[in-house]
Design a protein around this motif. Sequence first.
Motif, PDB file in Angstrom:
ATOM      1  N   THR A 103       0.824  -1.213   0.000  1.00  0.00           N
ATOM      2  CA  THR A 103       0.000   0.000   0.000  1.00  0.00           C
ATOM      3  C   THR A 103       0.858   1.263   0.000  1.00  0.00           C
ATOM      4  O   THR A 103       0.532   2.230  -0.674  1.00  0.00           O
ATOM      5  CB  THR A 103      -0.986   0.025   1.185  1.00  0.00           C
ATOM      6  OG1 THR A 103      -0.270  -0.085   2.414  1.00  0.00           O
ATOM      7  CG2 THR A 103      -2.017  -1.085   1.072  1.00  0.00           C
ATOM      8  N   ALA A 104       1.961   1.248   0.739  1.00  0.00           N
ATOM      9  CA  ALA A 104       2.834   2.431   0.778  1.00  0.00           C
ATOM     10  C   ALA A 104       3.400   2.735  -0.602  1.00  0.00           C
ATOM     11  O   ALA A 104       3.426   3.889  -1.047  1.00  0.00           O
ATOM     12  CB  ALA A 104       3.953   2.222   1.788  1.00  0.00           C
ATOM     13  N   LYS A 105       3.857   1.707  -1.275  1.00  0.00           N
ATOM     14  CA  LYS A 105       4.426   1.893  -2.611  1.00  0.00           C
ATOM     15  C   LYS A 105       3.391   2.457  -3.578  1.00  0.00           C
ATOM     16  O   LYS A 105       3.656   3.423  -4.303  1.00  0.00           O
ATOM     17  CB  LYS A 105       4.949   0.556  -3.139  1.00  0.00           C
ATOM     18  CG  LYS A 105       5.428   0.634  -4.577  1.00  0.00           C
ATOM     19  CD  LYS A 105       5.879  -0.713  -5.084  1.00  0.00           C
ATOM     20  CE  LYS A 105       6.342  -0.605  -6.532  1.00  0.00           C
ATOM     21  NZ  LYS A 105       6.876  -1.882  -7.025  1.00  0.00           N
ATOM     22  N   TRP A 106       2.215   1.858  -3.595  1.00  0.00           N
ATOM     23  CA  TRP A 106       1.229   2.245  -4.597  1.00  0.00           C
ATOM     24  C   TRP A 106       0.452   3.496  -4.238  1.00  0.00           C
ATOM     25  O   TRP A 106       0.048   4.247  -5.127  1.00  0.00           O
ATOM     26  CB  TRP A 106       0.322   1.063  -4.934  1.00  0.00           C
ATOM     27  CG  TRP A 106       1.110   0.076  -5.737  1.00  0.00           C
ATOM     28  CD1 TRP A 106       1.668  -1.089  -5.305  1.00  0.00           C
ATOM     29  CD2 TRP A 106       1.500   0.225  -7.112  1.00  0.00           C
ATOM     30  NE1 TRP A 106       2.371  -1.692  -6.324  1.00  0.00           N
ATOM     31  CE2 TRP A 106       2.282  -0.909  -7.446  1.00  0.00           C
ATOM     32  CE3 TRP A 106       1.266   1.186  -8.090  1.00  0.00           C
ATOM     33  CZ2 TRP A 106       2.826  -1.088  -8.718  1.00  0.00           C
ATOM     34  CZ3 TRP A 106       1.795   1.000  -9.351  1.00  0.00           C
ATOM     35  CH2 TRP A 106       2.567  -0.118  -9.651  1.00  0.00           C
ATOM     36  N   HIS A 107       0.262   3.802  -2.960  1.00  0.00           N
ATOM     37  CA  HIS A 107      -0.384   5.063  -2.595  1.00  0.00           C
ATOM     38  C   HIS A 107       0.433   6.222  -3.146  1.00  0.00           C
ATOM     39  O   HIS A 107      -0.107   7.191  -3.670  1.00  0.00           O
ATOM     40  CB  HIS A 107      -0.531   5.199  -1.076  1.00  0.00           C
ATOM     41  CG  HIS A 107      -1.795   4.633  -0.552  1.00  0.00           C
ATOM     42  ND1 HIS A 107      -2.997   5.276  -0.624  1.00  0.00           N
ATOM     43  CD2 HIS A 107      -2.047   3.452   0.044  1.00  0.00           C
ATOM     44  CE1 HIS A 107      -3.933   4.537  -0.098  1.00  0.00           C
ATOM     45  NE2 HIS A 107      -3.386   3.411   0.320  1.00  0.00           N
ATOM     46  N   LYS A 108       1.732   6.095  -3.008  1.00  0.00           N
ATOM     47  CA  LYS A 108       2.646   7.135  -3.482  1.00  0.00           C
ATOM     48  C   LYS A 108       2.484   7.357  -4.992  1.00  0.00           C
ATOM     49  O   LYS A 108       2.532   8.482  -5.477  1.00  0.00           O
ATOM     50  CB  LYS A 108       4.075   6.703  -3.146  1.00  0.00           C
ATOM     51  CG  LYS A 108       5.112   7.747  -3.320  1.00  0.00           C
ATOM     52  CD  LYS A 108       6.445   7.173  -2.841  1.00  0.00           C
ATOM     53  CE  LYS A 108       7.514   8.210  -2.842  1.00  0.00           C
ATOM     54  NZ  LYS A 108       8.783   7.669  -2.354  1.00  0.00           N
ATOM     55  N   ARG A 109       2.284   6.299  -5.731  1.00  0.00           N
ATOM     56  CA  ARG A 109       2.146   6.397  -7.187  1.00  0.00           C
ATOM     57  C   ARG A 109       0.820   7.023  -7.604  1.00  0.00           C
ATOM     58  O   ARG A 109       0.691   7.545  -8.699  1.00  0.00           O
ATOM     59  CB  ARG A 109       2.266   5.011  -7.816  1.00  0.00           C
ATOM     60  CG  ARG A 109       3.621   4.383  -7.540  1.00  0.00           C
ATOM     61  CD  ARG A 109       4.365   4.149  -8.833  1.00  0.00           C
ATOM     62  NE  ARG A 109       5.770   3.879  -8.640  1.00  0.00           N
ATOM     63  CZ  ARG A 109       6.297   2.685  -8.423  1.00  0.00           C
ATOM     64  NH1 ARG A 109       5.517   1.631  -8.357  1.00  0.00           N
ATOM     65  NH2 ARG A 109       7.590   2.545  -8.283  1.00  0.00           N
ATOM     66  N   PHE A 110      -0.202   6.934  -6.736  1.00  0.00           N
ATOM     67  CA  PHE A 110      -1.521   7.465  -7.072  1.00  0.00           C
ATOM     68  C   PHE A 110      -1.677   8.938  -6.705  1.00  0.00           C
ATOM     69  O   PHE A 110      -2.632   9.573  -7.142  1.00  0.00           O
ATOM     70  CB  PHE A 110      -2.621   6.663  -6.366  1.00  0.00           C
ATOM     71  CG  PHE A 110      -3.016   5.422  -7.113  1.00  0.00           C
ATOM     72  CD1 PHE A 110      -3.785   5.484  -8.257  1.00  0.00           C
ATOM     73  CD2 PHE A 110      -2.609   4.176  -6.658  1.00  0.00           C
ATOM     74  CE1 PHE A 110      -4.156   4.341  -8.940  1.00  0.00           C
ATOM     75  CE2 PHE A 110      -2.966   3.025  -7.326  1.00  0.00           C
ATOM     76  CZ  PHE A 110      -3.744   3.104  -8.474  1.00  0.00           C
ATOM     77  N   VAL A 111      -0.769   9.470  -5.904  1.00  0.00           N
ATOM     78  CA  VAL A 111      -0.895  10.853  -5.457  1.00  0.00           C
ATOM     79  C   VAL A 111      -0.993  11.787  -6.668  1.00  0.00           C
ATOM     80  O   VAL A 111      -0.138  11.778  -7.548  1.00  0.00           O
ATOM     81  CB  VAL A 111       0.293  11.255  -4.547  1.00  0.00           C
ATOM     82  CG1 VAL A 111       0.249  12.737  -4.219  1.00  0.00           C
ATOM     83  CG2 VAL A 111       0.282  10.425  -3.272  1.00  0.00           C
ATOM     84  N   GLY A 112      -2.061  12.562  -6.696  1.00  0.00           N
ATOM     85  CA  GLY A 112      -2.266  13.538  -7.758  1.00  0.00           C
ATOM     86  C   GLY A 112      -2.711  12.950  -9.087  1.00  0.00           C
ATOM     87  O   GLY A 112      -2.798  13.664 -10.083  1.00  0.00           O
ATOM     88  N   LYS A 113      -3.018  11.664  -9.145  1.00  0.00           N
ATOM     89  CA  LYS A 113      -3.460  11.027 -10.383  1.00  0.00           C
ATOM     90  C   LYS A 113      -4.854  10.442 -10.188  1.00  0.00           C
ATOM     91  O   LYS A 113      -5.196  10.002  -9.104  1.00  0.00           O
ATOM     92  CB  LYS A 113      -2.537   9.863 -10.769  1.00  0.00           C
ATOM     93  CG  LYS A 113      -1.132  10.228 -11.127  1.00  0.00           C
ATOM     94  CD  LYS A 113      -0.401   8.963 -11.515  1.00  0.00           C
ATOM     95  CE  LYS A 113       1.036   9.228 -11.889  1.00  0.00           C
ATOM     96  NZ  LYS A 113       1.721   7.990 -12.282  1.00  0.00           N
TER      97      LYS A 113
END
Length: 158
Positions: A103-113
């Motif tokens: 979740t930490a890895k992918w939450h970061k990738r979703f920020v602002g998208k």
Amino acid sequence: MKLSEWLSEWSMSSLKIKASFLEMEWAPNDQDRNAAWDLYVEMLTRVATQHLEPESGDEQTSLESIHCLFSITREILKRQGRQCLEFAKIAIVILNQVIRPFTAKWHKRFVGKSSLNSEESERYRKELARLQVQLRKYTKMLADMAGVEDLSEIESNG
């Protein structure tokens, strides 16, 4: 049975747990069984354990569903109280060592998208599939702890 033996039964001996805990007797009580049942039901009915077809669902919603396991587990722990320590020993480790890195890895990738590009989407789904393998084992462990028949294989694949 020792906790280390029980984890080995489920091919989960790679979890990083202090030796002193691993050598303790594993003896779930009624609160542990109730907590395990509550989380088992949640796990069986979420994308955490259910295949996500390539043309269905979306990555962000599936990530949110998996992330909800943190609040659900916390609520179960609070509701069952201090007496569900066997459940807590496993649930906390799974949250922190198995689910949190994903979740930490992918939450970061979703920020602002609002969505991922096709390459990221493909990578996400591959990593989700690997996570699901571990979470299906965890679900079976929960069924065992709850003292119920495991229903994770009840549905037909075709």
